[in-house]
Design a protein around this motif. Structure first.
Motif, PDB file in Angstrom:
ATOM      1  N   PRO A   1       0.806  -1.222   0.000  1.00  0.00           N
ATOM      2  CA  PRO A   1       0.000   0.000   0.000  1.00  0.00           C
ATOM      3  C   PRO A   1       0.843   1.278   0.000  1.00  0.00           C
ATOM      4  O   PRO A   1       0.422   2.292  -0.563  1.00  0.00           O
ATOM      5  CB  PRO A   1      -0.831  -0.115   1.281  1.00  0.00           C
ATOM      6  CG  PRO A   1      -0.887  -1.581   1.563  1.00  0.00           C
ATOM      7  CD  PRO A   1       0.434  -2.127   1.094  1.00  0.00           C
ATOM      8  N   LEU A   2       2.020   1.218   0.611  1.00  0.00           N
ATOM      9  CA  LEU A   2       2.870   2.405   0.679  1.00  0.00           C
ATOM     10  C   LEU A   2       3.504   2.733  -0.671  1.00  0.00           C
ATOM     11  O   LEU A   2       3.988   3.855  -0.874  1.00  0.00           O
ATOM     12  CB  LEU A   2       3.969   2.212   1.726  1.00  0.00           C
ATOM     13  CG  LEU A   2       3.494   2.001   3.169  1.00  0.00           C
ATOM     14  CD1 LEU A   2       4.685   1.787   4.094  1.00  0.00           C
ATOM     15  CD2 LEU A   2       2.668   3.193   3.646  1.00  0.00           C
ATOM     16  N   ALA A   3       3.517   1.756  -1.582  1.00  0.00           N
ATOM     17  CA  ALA A   3       4.142   1.963  -2.893  1.00  0.00           C
ATOM     18  C   ALA A   3       3.177   2.539  -3.919  1.00  0.00           C
ATOM     19  O   ALA A   3       3.587   2.919  -5.015  1.00  0.00           O
ATOM     20  CB  ALA A   3       4.718   0.640  -3.405  1.00  0.00           C
ATOM     21  N   VAL A   4       1.896   2.608  -3.583  1.00  0.00           N
ATOM     22  CA  VAL A   4       0.906   3.161  -4.505  1.00  0.00           C
ATOM     23  C   VAL A   4       0.954   4.684  -4.405  1.00  0.00           C
ATOM     24  O   VAL A   4       0.646   5.260  -3.361  1.00  0.00           O
ATOM     25  CB  VAL A   4      -0.507   2.635  -4.181  1.00  0.00           C
ATOM     26  CG1 VAL A   4      -1.550   3.311  -5.060  1.00  0.00           C
ATOM     27  CG2 VAL A   4      -0.555   1.119  -4.363  1.00  0.00           C
ATOM     28  N   LYS A   5       1.335   5.336  -5.501  1.00  0.00           N
ATOM     29  CA  LYS A   5       1.572   6.782  -5.472  1.00  0.00           C
ATOM     30  C   LYS A   5       0.534   7.591  -6.243  1.00  0.00           C
ATOM     31  O   LYS A   5       0.280   8.740  -5.909  1.00  0.00           O
ATOM     32  CB  LYS A   5       2.968   7.081  -6.051  1.00  0.00           C
ATOM     33  CG  LYS A   5       4.110   6.419  -5.301  1.00  0.00           C
ATOM     34  CD  LYS A   5       4.220   6.950  -3.889  1.00  0.00           C
ATOM     35  CE  LYS A   5       5.324   6.244  -3.102  1.00  0.00           C
ATOM     36  NZ  LYS A   5       6.660   6.495  -3.654  1.00  0.00           N
ATOM     37  N   ARG A   6      -0.060   7.006  -7.272  1.00  0.00           N
ATOM     38  CA  ARG A   6      -1.013   7.750  -8.100  1.00  0.00           C
ATOM     39  C   ARG A   6      -2.262   6.919  -8.363  1.00  0.00           C
ATOM     40  O   ARG A   6      -2.170   5.806  -8.880  1.00  0.00           O
ATOM     41  CB  ARG A   6      -0.383   8.151  -9.437  1.00  0.00           C
ATOM     42  CG  ARG A   6       0.678   9.233  -9.322  1.00  0.00           C
ATOM     43  CD  ARG A   6       1.224   9.580 -10.688  1.00  0.00           C
ATOM     44  NE  ARG A   6       2.160  10.700 -10.636  1.00  0.00           N
ATOM     45  CZ  ARG A   6       2.821  11.174 -11.673  1.00  0.00           C
ATOM     46  NH1 ARG A   6       2.635  10.633 -12.871  1.00  0.00           N
ATOM     47  NH2 ARG A   6       3.641  12.192 -11.545  1.00  0.00           N
ATOM     48  N   VAL A   7      -3.411   7.488  -8.010  1.00  0.00           N
ATOM     49  CA  VAL A   7      -4.694   6.805  -8.205  1.00  0.00           C
ATOM     50  C   VAL A   7      -5.633   7.737  -8.960  1.00  0.00           C
ATOM     51  O   VAL A   7      -5.726   8.929  -8.653  1.00  0.00           O
ATOM     52  CB  VAL A   7      -5.328   6.406  -6.853  1.00  0.00           C
ATOM     53  CG1 VAL A   7      -6.706   5.783  -7.073  1.00  0.00           C
ATOM     54  CG2 VAL A   7      -4.414   5.446  -6.089  1.00  0.00           C
ATOM     55  N   LEU A   8      -6.318   7.188  -9.952  1.00  0.00           N
ATOM     56  CA  LEU A   8      -7.326   7.935 -10.698  1.00  0.00           C
ATOM     57  C   LEU A   8      -8.702   7.384 -10.342  1.00  0.00           C
ATOM     58  O   LEU A   8      -8.918   6.175 -10.354  1.00  0.00           O
ATOM     59  CB  LEU A   8      -7.101   7.792 -12.205  1.00  0.00           C
ATOM     60  CG  LEU A   8      -8.165   8.439 -13.107  1.00  0.00           C
ATOM     61  CD1 LEU A   8      -8.113   9.962 -13.010  1.00  0.00           C
ATOM     62  CD2 LEU A   8      -7.994   7.983 -14.554  1.00  0.00           C
ATOM     63  N   ILE A   9      -9.633   8.278 -10.008  1.00  0.00           N
ATOM     64  CA  ILE A   9     -11.019   7.906  -9.744  1.00  0.00           C
ATOM     65  C   ILE A   9     -11.890   8.532 -10.818  1.00  0.00           C
ATOM     66  O   ILE A   9     -11.817   9.746 -11.052  1.00  0.00           O
ATOM     67  CB  ILE A   9     -11.469   8.370  -8.347  1.00  0.00           C
ATOM     68  CG1 ILE A   9     -10.639   7.669  -7.259  1.00  0.00           C
ATOM     69  CG2 ILE A   9     -12.949   8.094  -8.139  1.00  0.00           C
ATOM     70  CD1 ILE A   9     -10.940   8.152  -5.848  1.00  0.00           C
ATOM     71  N   SER A  10     -12.716   7.726 -11.462  1.00  0.00           N
ATOM     72  CA  SER A  10     -13.534   8.208 -12.568  1.00  0.00           C
ATOM     73  C   SER A  10     -15.012   8.233 -12.194  1.00  0.00           C
ATOM     74  O   SER A  10     -15.599   7.206 -11.847  1.00  0.00           O
ATOM     75  CB  SER A  10     -13.332   7.326 -13.807  1.00  0.00           C
ATOM     76  OG  SER A  10     -14.102   7.809 -14.890  1.00  0.00           O
ATOM     77  N   ARG A  11     -15.605   9.431 -12.240  1.00  0.00           N
ATOM     78  CA  ARG A  11     -17.053   9.602 -12.003  1.00  0.00           C
ATOM     79  C   ARG A  11     -17.540  10.782 -12.835  1.00  0.00           C
ATOM     80  O   ARG A  11     -17.839  11.861 -12.321  1.00  0.00           O
ATOM     81  CB  ARG A  11     -17.320   9.847 -10.510  1.00  0.00           C
ATOM     82  CG  ARG A  11     -18.822   9.985 -10.150  1.00  0.00           C
ATOM     83  CD  ARG A  11     -19.554   8.705 -10.436  1.00  0.00           C
ATOM     84  NE  ARG A  11     -20.894   8.699  -9.866  1.00  0.00           N
ATOM     85  CZ  ARG A  11     -22.021   8.745 -10.594  1.00  0.00           C
ATOM     86  NH1 ARG A  11     -21.955   8.849 -11.915  1.00  0.00           N
ATOM     87  NH2 ARG A  11     -23.195   8.686 -10.017  1.00  0.00           N
ATOM     88  N   PRO A  12     -17.628  10.609 -14.166  1.00  0.00           N
ATOM     89  CA  PRO A  12     -17.995  11.720 -15.046  1.00  0.00           C
ATOM     90  C   PRO A  12     -19.485  12.038 -15.007  1.00  0.00           C
ATOM     91  O   PRO A  12     -20.253  11.681 -15.899  1.00  0.00           O
ATOM     92  CB  PRO A  12     -17.554  11.232 -16.427  1.00  0.00           C
ATOM     93  CG  PRO A  12     -17.554   9.751 -16.328  1.00  0.00           C
ATOM     94  CD  PRO A  12     -17.230   9.402 -14.922  1.00  0.00           C
TER      95      PRO A  12
END
Length: 349
Positions: A36-47
């Motif tokens: 979990p500490l290595a996850v740096k960029r997350v995209l959430i999509s809700r257009p």
């Protein structure tokens, strides 16, 4: 129907037809566990540009922040509300805004998609399965892990609130992450939160004090909603009369007005009007109870800490009901006016 509206309807149909087979989350149990500490960029999509739908993304954003403490979050949305809603979320970095009317702003529309393609992510989360643009953006985005948000029957049987619009994506995310070696925390789902800051709270108190000009506690009502969700003037007249009879001596009864500046009680109560979402949120957080029909304003009331009663007569309580401390949704078709007043009393206690 105008030509642009007709074209937009056709656009939606064509888009749904072209994207209906796009997007299926793969079986990640065959992948190595992730840190979990290595996850740096997350995209959430809700257009989607509606206030309520944007606010119901805030629990998922909180979940991602809590699960991946080193990450930044980008949002793929529609309209201009998200920068306002997530203003006090320091982890939210880039917000891709699709224009509300694509055919009026074609260059801007395609420009957003090109920008999305430039950046690489560790993870992409599509919030709503039946969103064509959401599935397509998840497909287009560059990321190793892609969660398309399809319904998981096992979870639907396990959780009675699985289909709630603010909770569904979180249950799904926890399920997907369990495949990747991250144990389900089994903690309560985060509540809606617009993160009112001290300055906004103080401004809201000042606005309320100037409106009521006394030290009594205050009940706020919001009498508007769109379409069939809007209760009649007669219904609200009965509710307002009973509120005044039962609580008017000890409490101020004020009305929060919609952007349309209309009132189902003919402006009989002192009223507050603003188009500033964050100002409204600060004002609502100073109320001792907020009563409103299912609407974007109800979800804004759910995203602050004051008690709230959401009134439902058409839409599905299971999908949209307010939740969290001192938040409740009631089906007014099954309650008399006196029973509604009894619920008001319980919420005030």
């Amino acid at each position: 129907m105008s030509l642009l509206k007709e074209v937009n309807v056709i656009r939606r149909r064509v888009t749904k037809g072209l994207t209906k087979n796009i997007g299926k989350t793969i079986d990640y149990t065959k992948y190595d566990p992730i840190d979990p500490l290595a996850v740096k960029r997350v995209l959430i999509s809700r257009p989607n540009n509606r206030l309520g739908n944007q606010l119901m993304m805030t629990p998922l954003v909180q979940e991602v922040i809590d699960t991946f403490p080193n990450c930044t979050i980008d949002l793929f949305v529609r309209g201009t509300l998200s920068p306002i809603i997530f203003e006090n979320y320091k982890e939210v970095e880039t917000i891709y805004n699709l224009p509300k009317k694509p055919f009026k702003h074609l260059l801007d529309y395609f420009g957003v998609w090109f920008k999305l393609k430039r950046k690489k992510y560790d993870m992409v989360i599509n919030v709503v399965q039946n969103s064509s643009s959401g599935r397509l953006s998840t497909k287009v985005a560059r990321a190793r892990y892609k969660f398309f948000g399809e319904k998981i029957e096992l979870l639907e049987k396990q959780y009675s609130d699985y289909n709630h619009m603010a909770k569904n994506a979180i249950y799904n995310l926890r399920y997907y992450l369990n495949m990747l070696g991250i144990e389900d925390k089994k903690t309560a789902i985060p509540v809606l939160d617009i993160k009112v800051n001290d300055k906004e709270l103080a401004q809201g108190k000042d606005l309320l004090d100037k409106l009521v000009k006394n030290d009594k506690k205050t009940i706020g009502i919001y009498t508007f909603a769109t379409g069939e969700k809007c209760y009649s003037e007669e219904w609200w007249a009965n509710v307002y009369e009973r509120l005044m009879q039962r609580f008017g001596t000890e409490y101020n009864i004020i009305e929060v007005l919609p952007v349309e500046n209309v009132s189902q009680i003919a402006f009989k109560a002192p009223s507050y009007y603003s188009k500033d979402i964050r100002e409204i949120a600060g004002f609502l957080q100073n109320l001792d109870l907020f009563i409103c029909a299912d609407s974007g304003m109800m979800h804004l009331g759910s995203a602050v800490t004051s008690p709230l009663i959401g009134l439902f007569s058409v839409t599905d309580l299971n999908m949209y009901t307010p939740y969290g401390p001192d938040k409740i949704g009631i089906d007014t078709r099954k309650m008399s006016y006196d029973q509604i007043m009894d619920q008001v009393q319980r919420s005030l206690n």
